[in-house]
Design a protein around this motif. Structure first.
Motif: not given
Lengths: 169, 169, 169, 169
Positions: B134-135, B155-165
């Motif tokens: 997702g976003s 395995a499973t994994s949760t990631c946080l998506i980060i918009k960098r400047d």
């Protein structure tokens, strides 16, 4: 200009002898013998330069200084290194409670990565705790903390407890 | 008689340059450049002697031959090595879907160890898949399989998506 | 002979009004208002006959008496009921730390079931704790314990913290 | 003005008889008998108004229409309801593969919540799959999907397989 190459050499000992002793000793005696240098340190700890603490207080601690050869492509310690030290702390803390002839295997490992880890962090220590241990299944947890008390990662793990037939060892 | 010491020497390159490029390239271009040798392989892969595959089919695969320096004290590959390769397969498979200027961080990793892994197993391959992205949050999974198709770990994994400047890069 | 049918009737209140107030109040005030009866108890708690404790000590506790309508086909409380009470304890304990205009959503929930739960167990209480809370991600844990202190289940949960735009509320 | 109270009445049957039959039948026969109405539906499914599908294709599916009595305080279906249906789909899909005299218990459940669920979503279906099943441990997964194919939640679960002594049943 190509970046300079770094090089590291490490040594380890044949793990076959420690595997045999793991069946003959209680978990606590086995871990004490590793801490004393009587049984070889597991190779993976030499590969990743992780130190194992003495089991004198029940829980087993492991510690490491983050180094460049632990890094992922974006300049931080790879989560797998953090998983390795937390898994070791949990497994050995459980092992220290088991009598001779009883082993365990890690069924599943869950790690939450709470803060990025880099060389700047200095010594980090993983401390395990048994949440509950039954006749077949045990649940353990561990935390990776810095010298300042900050928590860098938290893990839980489910282990299967296995009674081995000592007459075959 | 003390067991013979084993010794291994490995090299890696300064990860600082790859960290900068990770911000400038799309994930797919970044991973292609690693596969091509244009960007340095992450140090942890050299430390554990894990190979990264080319991202030509979308999903990124990693593979390794179990070796003695991967071992835990009971003569099997340590779960942390398995966690490292699965985490890499999941993270890079997600990364390959992200545009330039968008990074990710692994929030949590869950591994189920299904079969013991030793030198006898030969080449093992980790293959990642994005279950949903997702976003802000993505869920990924990966499997470690042998040449015979047997599943050694999941395995499973949760990631946080980060918009960098990017203007700061 | 067919077994006798059992019947239960329960009531709940429109959850729309509590959803609006969740945006306007701090988490602690919101939970205090539920404990005081000023805001409707969430419907799921009425459905499963789970009681929510007062947030006076920071952590929020939930409790329930195992009943037959919680049962799975093999005569034990279904793991989903245990997951519900642990998820509630973790989410609300985190919520109690958040200011007005800040919400959260549970990204993932991990429960270890340690002992079977049945009507014989009497009152069971879930107690949550925040392991770490950052600007975007929080990690929480909870335990389900009996009056005798035995641990029936343990959970961890990752939450995403969300700053809401109050001008839209 | 206080919000209007809602009321619901539901019935279930004594679960003791199904618990006995769970020991005597193969998993597939047991689940087929529940689908046929020969064995009582587990009480928790009546409590939460979840429907169980026929095991004709191997995997067992469960489905439900989100309703207000499933809601948490912020106007969405509580994660515990989603955990319940996914746990059921995984457990029963595993059970369907086990012979008479062999049971299982869920050791741990991990759920990722991918999209908020509300009354607007209509029918949602949980479908389980066995990733791997050994002599003692099985790993399963399940997904909750909408009629449009969107994935609302994903779960994995570790189960312990238990050989029961039928002479005691």
């Amino acid at each position: 200009m190509k970046p300079l190459q770094r090089e590291r050499t490490f040594t380890w000992e044949d793990p076959a002898s420690s595997a045999t002793k793991a069946l003959q000793l209680s978990g606590l005696d086995f871990l004490q013998a590793i801490a004393n240098g009587e049984i070889a340190v597991p190779p993976i700890l030499k590969t990743l330069d992780i130190s194992v603490g003495s089991p004198q207080n029940g829980g087993i601690t492991f510690s490491f200084y983050p180094q460049e050869f632990h890094y992922n492509p974006i300049g931080m310690v790879h989560g797998g290194v953090i998983s390795t030290i937390l898994d070791s702390a949990m497994g050995c803390t459980l092992h220290a409670t088991l009598p001779a002839g009883t082993g365990y295997t890690t069924v599943e490992l869950k790690v939450n990565f709470l803060k990025a880890v880099s060389i700047k962090n200095g010594l980090l220590t993983a401390t395990g705790r048994v949440i509950q241990s039954g006749s077949r299944i045990a649940l353990t947890e561990a935390q990776l903390t810095g010298a300042d008390g900050a928590i860098y990662a938290h893990a839980t793990s489910t282990c299967l407890i296995i009674k081995r037939d000592l007459s075959l060892a």
